[in-house]
Design a protein around this motif. Structure first.
Motif, mmCIF file in Angstrom:
data_model
loop_
_atom_site.group_PDB
_atom_site.id
_atom_site.type_symbol
_atom_site.label_atom_id
_atom_site.label_comp_id
_atom_site.label_asym_id
_atom_site.label_seq_id
_atom_site.Cartn_x
_atom_site.Cartn_y
_atom_site.Cartn_z
ATOM 1 N N PRO A 28 0.801 -1.236 0.000
ATOM 2 C CA PRO A 28 0.000 0.000 0.000
ATOM 3 C C PRO A 28 0.832 1.283 0.000
ATOM 4 N N SER A 29 2.047 1.223 0.527
ATOM 5 C CA SER A 29 2.898 2.417 0.535
ATOM 6 C C SER A 29 3.368 2.784 -0.867
ATOM 7 N N GLN A 30 3.252 1.833 -1.829
ATOM 8 C CA GLN A 30 3.703 2.056 -3.202
ATOM 9 C C GLN A 30 2.540 2.253 -4.179
ATOM 10 N N VAL A 31 1.361 2.535 -3.638
ATOM 11 C CA VAL A 31 0.177 2.754 -4.472
ATOM 12 C C VAL A 31 -0.185 4.236 -4.418
ATOM 13 N N ILE A 32 -0.471 4.814 -5.585
ATOM 14 C CA ILE A 32 -0.702 6.253 -5.676
ATOM 15 C C ILE A 32 -1.648 6.537 -6.840
ATOM 16 N N GLY A 33 -2.260 7.693 -6.825
ATOM 17 C CA GLY A 33 -3.101 8.125 -7.935
ATOM 18 C C GLY A 33 -2.333 9.051 -8.864
ATOM 19 N N MET A 34 -2.443 8.798 -10.167
ATOM 20 C CA MET A 34 -1.928 9.717 -11.199
ATOM 21 C C MET A 34 -3.093 10.039 -12.120
ATOM 22 N N HIS A 35 -3.813 11.096 -11.801
ATOM 23 C CA HIS A 35 -5.017 11.451 -12.555
ATOM 24 C C HIS A 35 -4.644 12.443 -13.654
ATOM 25 N N PHE A 36 -4.418 11.905 -14.857
ATOM 26 C CA PHE A 36 -4.123 12.734 -16.019
ATOM 27 C C PHE A 36 -5.432 13.354 -16.533
ATOM 28 N N MET A 37 -5.315 14.460 -17.231
ATOM 29 C CA MET A 37 -6.473 15.114 -17.832
ATOM 30 C C MET A 37 -6.538 14.771 -19.327
ATOM 31 N N ASN A 38 -7.729 14.805 -19.868
ATOM 32 C CA ASN A 38 -7.967 14.453 -21.261
ATOM 33 C C ASN A 38 -8.104 15.716 -22.122
ATOM 34 N N PRO A 39 -7.401 15.785 -23.261
ATOM 35 C CA PRO A 39 -6.484 14.816 -23.867
ATOM 36 C C PRO A 39 -5.097 14.862 -23.222
ATOM 37 N N VAL A 40 -4.583 13.696 -22.889
ATOM 38 C CA VAL A 40 -3.347 13.594 -22.107
ATOM 39 C C VAL A 40 -2.151 14.283 -22.774
ATOM 40 N N PRO A 41 -1.934 14.128 -24.085
ATOM 41 C CA PRO A 41 -0.759 14.768 -24.675
ATOM 42 C C PRO A 41 -0.811 16.303 -24.635
ATOM 43 N N VAL A 42 -1.994 16.871 -24.439
ATOM 44 C CA VAL A 42 -2.166 18.327 -24.486
ATOM 45 C C VAL A 42 -2.251 18.945 -23.096
ATOM 46 N N MET A 43 -3.020 18.329 -22.211
ATOM 47 C CA MET A 43 -3.314 18.932 -20.908
ATOM 48 C C MET A 43 -2.131 18.798 -19.956
ATOM 49 N N LYS A 44 -1.825 19.876 -19.233
ATOM 50 C CA LYS A 44 -0.636 19.925 -18.389
ATOM 51 C C LYS A 44 -0.823 19.301 -17.011
ATOM 52 N N LEU A 45 -2.037 19.324 -16.490
ATOM 53 C CA LEU A 45 -2.254 18.925 -15.098
ATOM 54 C C LEU A 45 -2.171 17.415 -14.902
ATOM 55 N N VAL A 46 -1.493 17.018 -13.817
ATOM 56 C CA VAL A 46 -1.618 15.662 -13.283
ATOM 57 C C VAL A 46 -1.948 15.808 -11.801
ATOM 58 N N GLU A 47 -3.103 15.281 -11.413
ATOM 59 C CA GLU A 47 -3.502 15.275 -10.009
ATOM 60 C C GLU A 47 -2.836 14.054 -9.365
ATOM 61 N N VAL A 48 -1.921 14.274 -8.448
ATOM 62 C CA VAL A 48 -1.198 13.181 -7.779
ATOM 63 C C VAL A 48 -1.851 12.971 -6.415
ATOM 64 N N ILE A 49 -2.470 11.804 -6.242
ATOM 65 C CA ILE A 49 -3.292 11.568 -5.053
ATOM 66 C C ILE A 49 -2.617 10.575 -4.120
ATOM 67 N N ARG A 50 -2.402 11.015 -2.900
ATOM 68 C CA ARG A 50 -1.810 10.161 -1.873
ATOM 69 C C ARG A 50 -2.894 9.375 -1.156
ATOM 70 N N GLY A 51 -2.749 8.049 -1.134
ATOM 71 C CA GLY A 51 -3.607 7.240 -0.287
ATOM 72 C C GLY A 51 -3.175 7.370 1.163
#
Length: 296
Positions: free
Chosen positions: A132-155
């Motif tokens: 579980p310590s190595q599990v994380i969220g990487m929420h890319f925005m659509n369209p991925v190649p264009v959008m700059k944001l990545v929401e990085v979510i800590r469990g």
């Protein structure tokens, strides 16, 4: 991290694979269907052609990037050498839990396991793994190649080291990561989905029509796309799923999905992916046409 595995070759999965490959990473793209994988490679190639046309990359860089992508229909084979596995399957809790059990079993013990979920609890997903310590969220925005944001979510159990590593990796992809904590909808969808839901209620209650609602938000609030068109683009089924997560997670009636949204999804009108939602979509056309049932 060098070797990246991406599970799911749909819109988000092929976009994530595209970005990693373009930035020098060997990518294993995994899906249950070879036909889906072939379509994904075609999509990636076309999207890279657009980048070539705009001078973002060269033809040689495009070919090198495509050469870094391998496809697999076996999850076990696709993740066995991964440093990072990014799950980008459909937004369904049971599917994701099953995938993470398998990812945990088949990938190296040192690998980080990430999910591109837009709303499902990272903590709950991590709990079905032995890491579980190595599990994380990487929420890319659509369209991925264009959008700059990545929401990085800590469990709840995600380590500081893993968080720093994913934040740094996201920056190296040319993205702007934002660290958030694990609560329903995270930040992006906790704010976005109630706005979309309220726009649907505004239509449902007869306050204004589809184009009028979207025009107010585009011209009055400087939004590049109106909330109803955006809902079509995201997928009405996805919007409904996220609203249910918010409603269940917080127990607050303000997140209850509008009955119109529920009916549209049940009737199979899910937006761009089905050709009709609040608008109609004709392949090859960029015209925005309000769906007939919303025209009085």
């Amino acid at each position: 991290m060098k070797n990246i595995s991406v599970i799911g070759s749909g819109t988000m999965g092929n976009g994530i694979a595209h970005v990693f490959a373009q930035h020098g990473h060997p990518v294993s793209l995994i899906d249950i269907s070879q036909d889906a994988l072939d379509r994904a490679l075609t999509t990636i190639s076309k999207n890279m052609d657009r980048q070539v046309g705009k001078g973002i990359i060269t033809e040689d860089e495009k070919n090198q990037s495509l050469g870094r992508i391998s496809t697999f229909t076996s999850l076990e084979d696709g993740v066995k050498s991964a440093d990072l596995v990014v799950e980008a399957a459909t937004e369904n809790m049971n599917i994701k839990l099953d995938l993470f059990r398998k990812m945990d079993e088949f990938s190296p013990t040192s690998a980080i396991l990430a999910t591109n979920t837009s709303s499902i609890s990272i903590t709950k997903i991590a709990a079905v793994t032995k890491r579980p310590s190595q599990v994380i969220g990487m929420h890319f925005m659509n369209p991925v190649p264009v959008m700059k944001l990545v929401e990085v979510i800590r469990g709840y159990s995600t380590s500081d080291e893993v968080t720093v590593e994913i934040m740094t990796l996201s920056q190296n992809l040319g993205k702007e990561p934002v660290e958030v904590n694990d609560y329903p909808g995270f930040v992006a969808n906790r704010i976005l989905m109630p706005m979309i839901n309220e726009a649907i209620y505004t239509l449902f209650e007869g306050v204004a029509g589809v184009s009028e609602i979207d025009t107010v938000m585009k011209l009055g609030m400087a939004h590049p796309m109106g909330p109803l068109q955006l809902a079509d683009f995201i997928g009405l089924d996805v919007c409904l799923s996220i609203l249910k997560v918010l409603h269940d997670g917080f127990g607050n009636p303000k997140y209850a999905p509008c009955p119109l949204l529920v009916n549209m999804v049940e009737a199979g009108f899910k937006g761009v992916k089905t050709g009709e939602g609040f608008y109609q979509y004709t392949k090859g056309s960029k015209d925005i046409v309000v769906a007939p049932r919303f025209i009085k």
